[in-house]
Design a protein around this motif. Sequence first.
Motif, PDB file in Angstrom:
ATOM      1  N   TYR A   1       0.833  -1.207   0.000  1.00  0.00           N
ATOM      2  CA  TYR A   1       0.000   0.000   0.000  1.00  0.00           C
ATOM      3  C   TYR A   1       0.869   1.259   0.000  1.00  0.00           C
ATOM      4  CZ  TYR A   1      -2.670   3.896   1.762  1.00  0.00           C
ATOM      5  OH  TYR A   1      -3.209   5.127   1.935  1.00  0.00           O
TER       6      TYR A   1
ATOM      7  N   VAL B   1      -8.289   0.926   2.907  1.00  0.00           N
ATOM      8  CA  VAL B   1      -7.160   1.445   3.679  1.00  0.00           C
ATOM      9  C   VAL B   1      -7.322   1.187   5.188  1.00  0.00           C
ATOM     10  CG1 VAL B   1      -5.821   3.504   4.242  1.00  0.00           C
ATOM     11  CG2 VAL B   1      -6.635   3.144   1.913  1.00  0.00           C
TER      12      VAL B   1
ATOM     13  N   ILE C   1      -5.913  -2.110   6.760  1.00  0.00           N
ATOM     14  CA  ILE C   1      -4.496  -2.268   7.108  1.00  0.00           C
ATOM     15  C   ILE C   1      -4.300  -2.008   8.597  1.00  0.00           C
ATOM     16  CG2 ILE C   1      -2.173  -1.341   6.771  1.00  0.00           C
ATOM     17  CD1 ILE C   1      -2.894  -0.885   3.860  1.00  0.00           C
TER      18      ILE C   1
ATOM     19  N   PHE D   1      -9.609   0.113  -2.631  1.00  0.00           N
ATOM     20  CA  PHE D   1      -8.680  -0.454  -1.648  1.00  0.00           C
ATOM     21  C   PHE D   1      -9.105  -0.068  -0.229  1.00  0.00           C
ATOM     22  CE2 PHE D   1      -4.781  -0.981   0.753  1.00  0.00           C
ATOM     23  CZ  PHE D   1      -4.296  -2.171   0.252  1.00  0.00           C
TER      24      PHE D   1
ATOM     25  N   VAL E   1      -3.105   4.103  -5.831  1.00  0.00           N
ATOM     26  CA  VAL E   1      -3.960   3.331  -4.926  1.00  0.00           C
ATOM     27  C   VAL E   1      -5.351   3.246  -5.544  1.00  0.00           C
ATOM     28  CG1 VAL E   1      -4.968   3.203  -2.620  1.00  0.00           C
ATOM     29  CG2 VAL E   1      -2.674   4.111  -2.919  1.00  0.00           C
TER      30      VAL E   1
END
Length: 92
Positions: A31, A46, A49, A44, A40
């Motif tokens: 990432y 985020v 993570i 995705f 990105v």
Amino acid sequence: MFCWHAYGIESSLGLFFCAMNYSVHALMYGYYFLAAVHCVPKWFPVPAITVLQVCDHRMPAASSSHCAFVALAERANVARRHPHLSSPHLPT
């Protein structure tokens, strides 16, 4: 540190932690790379993570605590079944 120790004593739990840690870091640095080159994808996740990083720190502690509890409980059961093997240091 834990993973190196687990590797040294051939603990299967350590291999699980290593695999989980490497997977989370591969995703995290992947990432970071995508963010650095401004690629990105919009889809995705985020925040995932961050959740994975928290799990990466909490799961090893929970698993190790559970294994320690099971080992101590088994030791106490052996001491009850075989009193001649017990010592003052074993929980009863």
